[in-house]
Motif scaffolding. Structure first.
Motif, mmCIF file in Angstrom:
data_model
loop_
_atom_site.group_PDB
_atom_site.id
_atom_site.type_symbol
_atom_site.label_atom_id
_atom_site.label_comp_id
_atom_site.label_asym_id
_atom_site.label_seq_id
_atom_site.Cartn_x
_atom_site.Cartn_y
_atom_site.Cartn_z
ATOM 1 N N PRO A 167 0.830 -1.208 0.000
ATOM 2 C CA PRO A 167 0.000 0.000 0.000
ATOM 3 C C PRO A 167 0.865 1.259 0.000
ATOM 4 C CG PRO A 167 0.104 -0.943 2.211
ATOM 5 C CD PRO A 167 0.789 -1.924 1.294
ATOM 6 N N THR A 168 0.388 2.291 -0.659
ATOM 7 C CA THR A 168 1.085 3.590 -0.647
ATOM 8 C C THR A 168 0.290 4.650 0.101
ATOM 9 O OG1 THR A 168 0.120 4.152 -2.796
ATOM 10 C CG2 THR A 168 2.309 3.138 -2.798
ATOM 11 N N THR A 169 -1.045 4.545 0.077
ATOM 12 C CA THR A 169 -1.887 5.534 0.756
ATOM 13 C C THR A 169 -1.611 5.515 2.260
ATOM 14 O OG1 THR A 169 -3.629 5.237 -0.897
ATOM 15 C CG2 THR A 169 -4.246 6.289 1.177
ATOM 16 N N GLY A 170 -1.251 6.671 2.763
ATOM 17 C CA GLY A 170 -0.920 6.787 4.170
ATOM 18 C C GLY A 170 0.555 6.611 4.464
ATOM 19 N N TYR A 171 1.314 6.168 3.445
ATOM 20 C CA TYR A 171 2.754 5.920 3.620
ATOM 21 C C TYR A 171 3.584 6.663 2.572
ATOM 22 C CZ TYR A 171 0.634 2.043 6.183
ATOM 23 O OH TYR A 171 -0.138 1.289 7.034
ATOM 24 N N GLU A 172 2.977 7.676 1.968
ATOM 25 C CA GLU A 172 3.595 8.343 0.825
ATOM 26 C C GLU A 172 4.975 8.916 1.138
ATOM 27 O OE1 GLU A 172 -0.916 8.746 0.394
ATOM 28 O OE2 GLU A 172 0.584 8.915 2.001
ATOM 29 N N THR A 177 4.544 7.611 -4.110
ATOM 30 C CA THR A 177 3.158 7.559 -4.588
ATOM 31 C C THR A 177 3.012 6.845 -5.932
ATOM 32 O OG1 THR A 177 3.386 9.700 -5.716
ATOM 33 C CG2 THR A 177 2.629 9.732 -3.418
ATOM 34 N N GLU A 193 -4.190 0.394 -10.511
ATOM 35 C CA GLU A 193 -4.583 1.566 -11.283
ATOM 36 C C GLU A 193 -4.521 1.224 -12.772
ATOM 37 O OE1 GLU A 193 -5.718 4.380 -10.085
ATOM 38 O OE2 GLU A 193 -5.424 3.763 -7.999
ATOM 39 N N TRP A 295 3.498 -1.739 6.800
ATOM 40 C CA TRP A 295 2.148 -1.352 7.175
ATOM 41 C C TRP A 295 1.628 -2.153 8.377
ATOM 42 C CZ3 TRP A 295 3.374 -4.055 2.699
ATOM 43 C CH2 TRP A 295 2.919 -5.362 2.601
#
Length: 334
Positions: A167-172, A177, A193, A295
């Motif tokens: 995951p990238t959201t919250g860890y940018e 990103t 995506e 995460w």
């Protein structure tokens, strides 16, 4: 013909050449950059017969500077499978089938044919350019990425290759990103995506069938464990990791340690074969020696070294050796 007319013709011809060259240059520059990744890969084995064929300070294919690397690096084995190179030798096929044994495996050739009716069945490649330095960030999932603040550095590469959940959201800030390529197997699949290229590592024939199902009907819901029946992905951006290349990585680079290589190590070797310059993030343990995902709150999560399938210590030592020999740049995080 009069002299003024000849001058006009020459001027017109020169102008036409300039316009044509400019058009080609701009079409090359603004093309989808993710296409470079797999358009470039096979020509590495054909074009890099001598060192210095890129604009980097040190090109990956400089083989004569290190005997250890030269002994293991085989440019003739292509990392991606197409319809044309999908036929496996008997030895490779038997080894590959043994990795995750199936009771009643489907016909491999038929599965491959059905798959390449759905996804691109060939890869169009362009010659390597000595004026370009193709940079890749290989982003693992280690907890050592927490607080490392590598995000901007990771995103600055031409290609950003992630694997499994990632995951990238919250860890940018720590992991970036961008994702140009995402390496998965069925049991680790997630939605993608539309502009992300999916690279499937198949460990069995059922994995090829799962990819067909995941992009269409969603009928396959279980392999050796429950899997997501469908994924959101662009079927025109799906690539298949070659079982022949997988066996080469296992034998040449890991010297038969473990049952088969981890996704992380297979992704690293993929990058080494298609990139001019490779930066590696999120591999290995954190500063306290814990092997877990960035995460996860549980520092014992992941349990990478204790799966009984991968030899995590050996893989990590080879990765460190590649860094020591300046074949990759390794960022160890926190």
């Amino acid at each position: 013909m009069s002299l003024p007319k000849r001058k006009k013709i020459r001027t017109f011809g020169l102008l036409f050449c300039v316009i044509t060259f400019t058009t080609l240059l701009f079409s090359y520059t603004f093309r989808d950059p993710s296409l470079y990744f797999f358009k470039y890969a096979f020509h590495l084995s054909d074009s890099f017969s001598s060192k210095g064929l890129c604009a980097c300070q040190q090109c990956m294919v400089q083989l004569d500077d290190d005997p250890w690397f030269a002994e293991r690096f085989n440019q003739s084995i292509h990392p991606l499978m197409t319809r044309e190179n999908s036929v496996l030798s008997d030895e490779t096929f038997k080894w590959w089938q043994w990795l995750q044994s199936e009771n009643q495996p489907a016909n491999f050739s038929e599965a491959v044919e059905e798959l390449f009716q759905l996804i691109p069945d060939e890869v169009l490649y362009m010659d390597a350019s000595p004026e370009r330095c193709r940079t890749c960030s290989v982003v693992g999932n280690s907890g050592n990425l927490k607080g490392a603040k590598y995000g901007k550095l990771i995103d600055s590469s031409d290609f950003i290759i992630r694997m499994n959940q990632a995951p990238t959201t919250g860890y940018e800030e720590d992991v970036g990103t961008k994702t140009t390529h995402h390496v998965i197997y069925p049991e680790s699949a997630i939605d993608m995506e539309n502009n992300t290229t999916v690279v499937l590592i198949p460990f069995k024939t059922l994995d090829l069938q799962w990819m067909i199902s995941a992009l269409t009907t969603g009928t396959i819901k279980h392999t050796y464990m429950p899997v997501v029946p469908k994924i959101k992905a662009n079927k025109d951006k799906v690539l298949i990791y070659s079982p022949t290349f997988l066996k080469y990585v296992y034998e040449s680079w890991l010297e038969n340690h473990g049952r088969y290589p981890s996704t992380g190590f297979l992704t690293l070797l993929l990058a080494i074969h298609i990139c001019d310059e490779v930066s590696v993030f999120g591999f290995g343990a954190d500063q306290d020696g814990n092997w877990h995902h960035y995460w996860e709150n549980n520092i014992l999560g992941g349990a990478f070294r204790h799966t009984g399938v991968h030899d995590g210590d050996y893989e990590y030592n080879v990765t460190l050796l590649l860094a020591d020999k300046h074949k990759i740049r390794m960022f160890k995080g926190r």
